[in-house]
Design a protein around this motif. Structure first.
Motif, PDB file in Angstrom:
ATOM      1  N   HIS A  50      85.707 111.059 -38.829  1.00 45.95           N
ATOM      2  CA  HIS A  50      85.956 109.891 -39.675  1.00 45.95           C
ATOM      3  C   HIS A  50      86.105 108.602 -38.884  1.00 45.95           C
ATOM      4  O   HIS A  50      86.118 107.511 -39.473  1.00 45.95           O
ATOM      5  CB  HIS A  50      87.226 110.115 -40.498  1.00 45.95           C
ATOM      6  CG  HIS A  50      87.236 111.393 -41.266  1.00 45.95           C
ATOM      7  ND1 HIS A  50      86.291 111.687 -42.233  1.00 45.95           N
ATOM      8  CD2 HIS A  50      88.067 112.472 -41.197  1.00 45.95           C
ATOM      9  CE1 HIS A  50      86.540 112.886 -42.729  1.00 45.95           C
ATOM     10  NE2 HIS A  50      87.608 113.381 -42.117  1.00 45.95           N
ATOM     11  N   TYR A  51      86.244 108.707 -37.590  1.00 37.68           N
ATOM     12  CA  TYR A  51      86.613 107.540 -36.807  1.00 37.68           C
ATOM     13  C   TYR A  51      86.152 107.753 -35.371  1.00 37.68           C
ATOM     14  O   TYR A  51      85.749 108.846 -34.990  1.00 37.68           O
ATOM     15  CB  TYR A  51      88.139 107.350 -36.867  1.00 37.68           C
ATOM     16  CG  TYR A  51      88.635 106.011 -36.394  1.00 37.68           C
ATOM     17  CD1 TYR A  51      88.257 104.843 -37.027  1.00 37.68           C
ATOM     18  CD2 TYR A  51      89.494 105.921 -35.295  1.00 37.68           C
ATOM     19  CE1 TYR A  51      88.719 103.613 -36.599  1.00 37.68           C
ATOM     20  CE2 TYR A  51      89.967 104.699 -34.856  1.00 37.68           C
ATOM     21  CZ  TYR A  51      89.580 103.541 -35.509  1.00 37.68           C
ATOM     22  OH  TYR A  51      90.032 102.326 -35.072  1.00 37.68           O
ATOM     23  N   GLY A  52      86.212 106.701 -34.567  1.00 38.73           N
ATOM     24  CA  GLY A  52      85.895 106.809 -33.154  1.00 38.73           C
ATOM     25  C   GLY A  52      84.523 106.261 -32.801  1.00 38.73           C
ATOM     26  O   GLY A  52      83.593 106.304 -33.612  1.00 38.73           O
ATOM     27  N   GLU A  53      84.415 105.734 -31.584  1.00 36.60           N
ATOM     28  CA  GLU A  53      83.147 105.232 -31.066  1.00 36.60           C
ATOM     29  C   GLU A  53      82.938 105.785 -29.661  1.00 36.60           C
ATOM     30  O   GLU A  53      83.869 105.784 -28.847  1.00 36.60           O
ATOM     31  CB  GLU A  53      83.148 103.702 -31.010  1.00 36.60           C
ATOM     32  CG  GLU A  53      83.190 103.030 -32.365  1.00 36.60           C
ATOM     33  CD  GLU A  53      83.113 101.515 -32.254  1.00 36.60           C
ATOM     34  OE1 GLU A  53      82.711 101.012 -31.182  1.00 36.60           O
ATOM     35  OE2 GLU A  53      83.480 100.844 -33.240  1.00 36.60           O
ATOM     36  N   PRO A  54      81.727 106.256 -29.362  1.00 38.88           N
ATOM     37  CA  PRO A  54      81.484 106.812 -28.034  1.00 38.88           C
ATOM     38  C   PRO A  54      81.460 105.726 -26.958  1.00 38.88           C
ATOM     39  O   PRO A  54      81.394 104.529 -27.262  1.00 38.88           O
ATOM     40  CB  PRO A  54      80.098 107.464 -28.178  1.00 38.88           C
ATOM     41  CG  PRO A  54      79.423 106.657 -29.242  1.00 38.88           C
ATOM     42  CD  PRO A  54      80.518 106.282 -30.207  1.00 38.88           C
ATOM     43  N   VAL A  55      81.530 106.152 -25.732  1.00 39.94           N
ATOM     44  CA  VAL A  55      81.343 105.233 -24.614  1.00 39.94           C
ATOM     45  C   VAL A  55      79.905 104.722 -24.665  1.00 39.94           C
ATOM     46  O   VAL A  55      78.978 105.507 -24.892  1.00 39.94           O
ATOM     47  CB  VAL A  55      81.617 105.957 -23.281  1.00 39.94           C
ATOM     48  CG1 VAL A  55      81.281 105.061 -22.093  1.00 39.94           C
ATOM     49  CG2 VAL A  55      83.066 106.419 -23.231  1.00 39.94           C
ATOM     50  N   PRO A  56      79.679 103.422 -24.516  1.00 43.45           N
ATOM     51  CA  PRO A  56      78.307 102.886 -24.591  1.00 43.45           C
ATOM     52  C   PRO A  56      77.343 103.619 -23.666  1.00 43.45           C
ATOM     53  O   PRO A  56      77.680 103.962 -22.527  1.00 43.45           O
ATOM     54  CB  PRO A  56      78.484 101.428 -24.151  1.00 43.45           C
ATOM     55  CG  PRO A  56      79.885 101.094 -24.555  1.00 43.45           C
ATOM     56  CD  PRO A  56      80.679 102.352 -24.318  1.00 43.45           C
ATOM     57  N   GLY A  57      76.168 103.905 -24.186  1.00 43.50           N
ATOM     58  CA  GLY A  57      75.149 104.621 -23.426  1.00 43.50           C
ATOM     59  C   GLY A  57      75.268 106.121 -23.502  1.00 43.50           C
ATOM     60  O   GLY A  57      74.461 106.836 -22.902  1.00 43.50           O
ATOM     61  N   THR A  58      76.269 106.620 -24.251  1.00 43.64           N
ATOM     62  CA  THR A  58      76.456 108.063 -24.425  1.00 43.64           C
ATOM     63  C   THR A  58      76.688 108.354 -25.895  1.00 43.64           C
ATOM     64  O   THR A  58      76.811 107.437 -26.715  1.00 43.64           O
ATOM     65  CB  THR A  58      77.663 108.588 -23.624  1.00 43.64           C
ATOM     66  OG1 THR A  58      78.877 108.229 -24.307  1.00 43.64           O
ATOM     67  CG2 THR A  58      77.697 108.001 -22.215  1.00 43.64           C
ATOM     68  N   ASP A  59      76.766 109.632 -26.228  1.00 41.15           N
ATOM     69  CA  ASP A  59      77.112 110.011 -27.595  1.00 41.15           C
ATOM     70  C   ASP A  59      78.448 110.737 -27.640  1.00 41.15           C
ATOM     71  O   ASP A  59      78.788 111.363 -28.640  1.00 41.15           O
ATOM     72  CB  ASP A  59      76.016 110.877 -28.217  1.00 41.15           C
ATOM     73  CG  ASP A  59      75.823 112.205 -27.488  1.00 41.15           C
ATOM     74  OD1 ASP A  59      76.457 112.407 -26.422  1.00 41.15           O
ATOM     75  OD2 ASP A  59      75.047 113.043 -27.984  1.00 41.15           O
ATOM     76  N   THR A  60      79.216 110.666 -26.547  1.00 37.18           N
ATOM     77  CA  THR A  60      80.468 111.408 -26.476  1.00 37.18           C
ATOM     78  C   THR A  60      81.636 110.479 -26.135  1.00 37.18           C
ATOM     79  O   THR A  60      81.458 109.345 -25.675  1.00 37.18           O
ATOM     80  CB  THR A  60      80.402 112.523 -25.417  1.00 37.18           C
ATOM     81  OG1 THR A  60      80.165 111.935 -24.130  1.00 37.18           O
ATOM     82  CG2 THR A  60      79.317 113.526 -25.744  1.00 37.18           C
ATOM     83  N   LEU A  61      82.814 111.014 -26.366  1.00 34.56           N
ATOM     84  CA  LEU A  61      84.049 110.294 -26.084  1.00 34.56           C
ATOM     85  C   LEU A  61      85.077 111.301 -25.591  1.00 34.56           C
ATOM     86  O   LEU A  61      85.282 112.341 -26.219  1.00 34.56           O
ATOM     87  CB  LEU A  61      84.562 109.618 -27.360  1.00 34.56           C
ATOM     88  CG  LEU A  61      85.891 108.871 -27.282  1.00 34.56           C
ATOM     89  CD1 LEU A  61      85.744 107.578 -26.483  1.00 34.56           C
ATOM     90  CD2 LEU A  61      86.417 108.567 -28.689  1.00 34.56           C
ATOM     91  N   VAL A  62      85.725 111.012 -24.462  1.00 32.96           N
ATOM     92  CA  VAL A  62      86.860 111.822 -24.034  1.00 32.96           C
ATOM     93  C   VAL A  62      88.044 111.438 -24.900  1.00 32.96           C
ATOM     94  O   VAL A  62      88.358 110.261 -25.071  1.00 32.96           O
ATOM     95  CB  VAL A  62      87.194 111.585 -22.543  1.00 32.96           C
ATOM     96  CG1 VAL A  62      88.437 112.387 -22.149  1.00 32.96           C
ATOM     97  CG2 VAL A  62      86.019 111.969 -21.662  1.00 32.96           C
TER      98      VAL A  62
END
Length: 348
Positions: A50-62
């Protein structure tokens, strides 16, 4: 290196990666060894897609924005190896807006800020992370593992800072505070209310267990039912549930010249029939103020560290109801009815 990651926007994509890259130098001069990360509702929303944005240039987020770590190195010399630190979550936007330009990134006006583990910056749920010295807050070593509570305490410290500023509009001698909700934010709000010298009441749905015990251990009074049932007319009301009926009750039931701070975030899609005219009349004729508060700048983080130092360490430790080894991360993100604060332990 281990890291707990998600694919923002994709439900149930949380996973533990064992070969995550080491944090690059451009993330910051300070290298920190992770000790723990706290779990909160924002993490659940991100995991739910429902929320969150990945690190630019990737599709993932720690994941992980409630941090506790130990400094491994800081070439700037501002921190020493072994220092206990937490990482400030929000960073200013690159424009910057007028607020971000003066380090009030919690009040960013254009929404281009970034946040560790939430919006465009990798989080702290990894074995090692980097950060610039200005975003690392040193903790008293005596706090130990309860230092992981610094981030939620910073949110409450900001709320109280703004309450005090609003109260200064006139002679301000508050005596009574009501906190709605006895989750981590609510309990910490009650703690700071007690530290402010107010008579404190806490309202929650739980009828037994740790929540009533923690409230009473503060010297505060615990209640069930509704805000209207209490007939308190508090000077300060901190709403920490985000439940629409409670939010409306809070705005209607605060005392004359009262201040209502909304810290809970409501989900959309629900309507309630209420008398908006009566609410308007009460707010205007009684000089009441309702405001929202989220996030915190460095000054608030430092106020929060001071508040934790002044608190009973055993009381703080009682807020942490589960400590989950990182290899069993999935259990940490599966809430139970008895949870207050769950922590992922990177030392196990």
């Amino acid at each position: 290196m281990r890291a707990i990651t998600v694919t923002p926007g994709q439900a149930d994509s949380v996973r533990l990666v064992h070969d995550h890259p080491e944090p690059p130098a451009e993330e910051g001069a300070v290298l920190v060894e992770a000790l723990a990360v706290g779990v909160c509702g924002t993490d659940q929303e991100i995991i739910g897609g429902h929320y969150g944005e990945p690190v630019p240039g990737t599709d993932t987020l720690v994941l992980g924005h409630e941090s506790l770590g130990r400094v491994l190195e800081d070439p700037s010399g501002k921190l020493e190896p072994g220092d206990l630190v937490a990482g400030i979550v929000r960073h200013p936007d690159p424009v910057p807006c007028p607020n971000c330009a003066v380090d009030e990134w919690d009040m960013c006006r254009n929404g281009q800020y970034t946040e560790h583990g939430i919006k465009g910056l990798p989080g702290f749920a990894r074995d090692r992370w980097r950060i610039e010295p200005k975003y690392a807050v040193r903790l008293d070593p005596s706090l130990g593992e309860v230092g992981v509570l610094l981030e939620p305490t910073s949110v409450v410290a900001k709320a109280w800072d703004h309450i005090d500023r609003i109260g200064a509009r006139a002679t301000w001698e508050p005596r009574t505070a009501l906190v709605t909700g006895a989750g981590p934010i609510g309990l910490l709000a009650a703690l700071l209310a007690v530290q402010h010298g107010l008579t404190v009441h806490v309202l929650d749905r739980a009828t037994e267990g740790r929540k009533p015990e923690l409230v009473r251990a503060l010297g505060a009074t615990y209640h069930n039912g509704t805000v209207a049932d209490l007939d308190l007319d508090p000077d300060v009301l901190l709403e920490c549930t985000g439940a629409p009926p409670v939010v409306l009750d809070a705005m209607c039931e605060v005392g004359p010249n009262g201040i209502v701070c909304l810290t809970g975030v409501s989900s959309g899609g629900r309507t309630i029939d209420f008398d908006a005219g009566a609410l308007n009349r009460a707010l205007v004729l009684e000089n009441n103020v309702v405001f929202g508060s989220v996030n915190a700048n460095r000054r608030h983080w430092e106020l929060a560290a001071r508040a934790l130092n002044e608190a009973d360490p055993d009381w703080l430790a009682s807020m942490i109801t589960r400590r989950v080894p990182v290899e069993e991360y999935a259990d940490a993100y599966a809430p139970t009815g008895d949870d207050i604060k769950v922590v992922v332990d990177f030392t196990r």
